[in-house]
Design a protein around this motif. Sequence first.
Motif, PDB file in Angstrom:
ATOM      1  N   THR A 140       0.813  -1.214   0.000  1.00  0.00           N
ATOM      2  CA  THR A 140       0.000   0.000   0.000  1.00  0.00           C
ATOM      3  C   THR A 140       0.848   1.267   0.000  1.00  0.00           C
ATOM      4  O   THR A 140       0.548   2.225  -0.715  1.00  0.00           O
ATOM      5  CB  THR A 140      -0.922   0.019   1.238  1.00  0.00           C
ATOM      6  OG1 THR A 140      -1.757  -1.133   1.206  1.00  0.00           O
ATOM      7  CG2 THR A 140      -1.780   1.272   1.250  1.00  0.00           C
ATOM      8  N   THR A 141       1.908   1.268   0.808  1.00  0.00           N
ATOM      9  CA  THR A 141       2.721   2.482   0.958  1.00  0.00           C
ATOM     10  C   THR A 141       3.853   2.563  -0.058  1.00  0.00           C
ATOM     11  O   THR A 141       4.385   3.646  -0.305  1.00  0.00           O
ATOM     12  CB  THR A 141       3.336   2.538   2.369  1.00  0.00           C
ATOM     13  OG1 THR A 141       4.224   1.414   2.541  1.00  0.00           O
ATOM     14  CG2 THR A 141       2.258   2.497   3.441  1.00  0.00           C
ATOM     15  N   GLY A 142       4.258   1.411  -0.610  1.00  0.00           N
ATOM     16  CA  GLY A 142       5.401   1.399  -1.516  1.00  0.00           C
ATOM     17  C   GLY A 142       6.737   1.572  -0.814  1.00  0.00           C
ATOM     18  O   GLY A 142       7.758   1.804  -1.459  1.00  0.00           O
ATOM     19  N   LEU A 143       6.740   1.448   0.517  1.00  0.00           N
ATOM     20  CA  LEU A 143       7.962   1.653   1.290  1.00  0.00           C
ATOM     21  C   LEU A 143       8.746   0.351   1.443  1.00  0.00           C
ATOM     22  O   LEU A 143       8.154  -0.725   1.548  1.00  0.00           O
ATOM     23  CB  LEU A 143       7.614   2.183   2.689  1.00  0.00           C
ATOM     24  CG  LEU A 143       6.985   3.567   2.771  1.00  0.00           C
ATOM     25  CD1 LEU A 143       6.464   3.821   4.191  1.00  0.00           C
ATOM     26  CD2 LEU A 143       7.997   4.638   2.377  1.00  0.00           C
ATOM     27  N   PRO A 144      10.080   0.425   1.481  1.00  0.00           N
ATOM     28  CA  PRO A 144      10.856  -0.743   1.877  1.00  0.00           C
ATOM     29  C   PRO A 144      10.595  -1.060   3.350  1.00  0.00           C
ATOM     30  O   PRO A 144      10.130  -0.199   4.102  1.00  0.00           O
ATOM     31  CB  PRO A 144      12.306  -0.318   1.632  1.00  0.00           C
ATOM     32  CG  PRO A 144      12.272   1.176   1.732  1.00  0.00           C
ATOM     33  CD  PRO A 144      10.933   1.605   1.212  1.00  0.00           C
ATOM     34  N   VAL A 145      10.896  -2.280   3.748  1.00  0.00           N
ATOM     35  CA  VAL A 145      10.650  -2.723   5.118  1.00  0.00           C
ATOM     36  C   VAL A 145      11.980  -2.849   5.856  1.00  0.00           C
ATOM     37  O   VAL A 145      12.892  -3.551   5.393  1.00  0.00           O
ATOM     38  CB  VAL A 145       9.909  -4.070   5.140  1.00  0.00           C
ATOM     39  CG1 VAL A 145       9.639  -4.508   6.582  1.00  0.00           C
ATOM     40  CG2 VAL A 145       8.605  -3.976   4.361  1.00  0.00           C
ATOM     41  N   THR A 146      12.093  -2.175   6.982  1.00  0.00           N
ATOM     42  CA  THR A 146      13.308  -2.226   7.791  1.00  0.00           C
ATOM     43  C   THR A 146      13.133  -3.269   8.899  1.00  0.00           C
ATOM     44  O   THR A 146      12.317  -3.088   9.799  1.00  0.00           O
ATOM     45  CB  THR A 146      13.605  -0.858   8.425  1.00  0.00           C
ATOM     46  OG1 THR A 146      13.726   0.124   7.391  1.00  0.00           O
ATOM     47  CG2 THR A 146      14.878  -0.906   9.245  1.00  0.00           C
ATOM     48  N   PRO A 147      13.893  -4.391   8.848  1.00  0.00           N
ATOM     49  CA  PRO A 147      13.751  -5.425   9.876  1.00  0.00           C
ATOM     50  C   PRO A 147      14.498  -5.028  11.153  1.00  0.00           C
ATOM     51  O   PRO A 147      15.545  -4.383  11.102  1.00  0.00           O
ATOM     52  CB  PRO A 147      14.410  -6.660   9.234  1.00  0.00           C
ATOM     53  CG  PRO A 147      14.755  -6.271   7.825  1.00  0.00           C
ATOM     54  CD  PRO A 147      14.830  -4.780   7.784  1.00  0.00           C
ATOM     55  N   VAL A 148      13.959  -5.443  12.300  1.00  0.00           N
ATOM     56  CA  VAL A 148      14.582  -5.147  13.588  1.00  0.00           C
ATOM     57  C   VAL A 148      14.525  -6.386  14.476  1.00  0.00           C
ATOM     58  O   VAL A 148      13.471  -7.011  14.618  1.00  0.00           O
ATOM     59  CB  VAL A 148      13.880  -3.974  14.301  1.00  0.00           C
ATOM     60  CG1 VAL A 148      14.536  -3.706  15.655  1.00  0.00           C
ATOM     61  CG2 VAL A 148      13.905  -2.719  13.445  1.00  0.00           C
ATOM     62  N   ALA A 149      15.656  -6.721  15.079  1.00  0.00           N
ATOM     63  CA  ALA A 149      15.725  -7.793  16.071  1.00  0.00           C
ATOM     64  C   ALA A 149      16.059  -7.186  17.428  1.00  0.00           C
ATOM     65  O   ALA A 149      16.712  -6.148  17.511  1.00  0.00           O
ATOM     66  CB  ALA A 149      16.792  -8.821  15.676  1.00  0.00           C
ATOM     67  N   THR A 150      15.603  -7.830  18.483  1.00  0.00           N
ATOM     68  CA  THR A 150      15.879  -7.331  19.838  1.00  0.00           C
ATOM     69  C   THR A 150      15.866  -8.481  20.832  1.00  0.00           C
ATOM     70  O   THR A 150      15.164  -9.481  20.619  1.00  0.00           O
ATOM     71  CB  THR A 150      14.854  -6.270  20.262  1.00  0.00           C
ATOM     72  OG1 THR A 150      15.167  -5.801  21.575  1.00  0.00           O
ATOM     73  CG2 THR A 150      13.441  -6.829  20.272  1.00  0.00           C
TER      74      THR A 150
END
Length: 231
Positions: A173-183
């Motif tokens: 929907t947004t056309g944005l890349p996805v930034t993965p995060v681990a914690t």
Amino acid sequence: MLALRSLLFNVLFFGLTATVGFLALPLFLGPNAFVRRMMHLWCGLMVRMLYVVCGTRVELRGREHLPASGPALIASKHQSTFDTFVWFALVPDVAFVMKRELFLLPIYGWYAKWTGHLGVDRTGGMAAMRKLMRDGKHAAAEGRQIVIFPEGTRTAPGERIPYQPGVQALAQTTGLPVTPVATNSGLFWPRRSFLKRPGTLRIHILPPLSGRGQLMERLEAAIEAEQARLD
């Protein structure tokens, strides 16, 4: 000693949160920017208090993958209550994807709804998904940083459950890349636990992934590989 330090932190955390929340209610009469600034300061205070009282230091890696401004889509592992507020201090204008019931909570729910976080009815099926996509597109158009927990709920360290389709829908929907995060936040602030443990709580932000071609498989592989090292 661990129990005493945890007790002190919990009293301060809930007491200060309630006090600041009530005292800052007049900010609702002004621009949302005032409320966001207050949330940023409150979050910084909580992170500092976690270190001073409990000996839990927060280490952030990969900050260069976070935007200084403008829209972003961030998919973060969710192990702890800590994950639900730390992003107020990490990005300029966070918009959490959260279950709609949280809007009913006193103080926190008021602020969450007023500042435009994305409430999801987890029993709403496709109608809820379409609403999430509309809300996500609107948040991205406003230049906000959307944070979604791809499993849809908290998981214990070492636990794996299926990733939900909300990330894919927002990426399309947004056309944005996805930034993965681990914690590894669950090691120090466990879910449903009174105790807060000392050590180094790590947040690792990984390079963004394009929304094309097997996004969910690539996202899960990236997060879980880094998660295995942290857990």
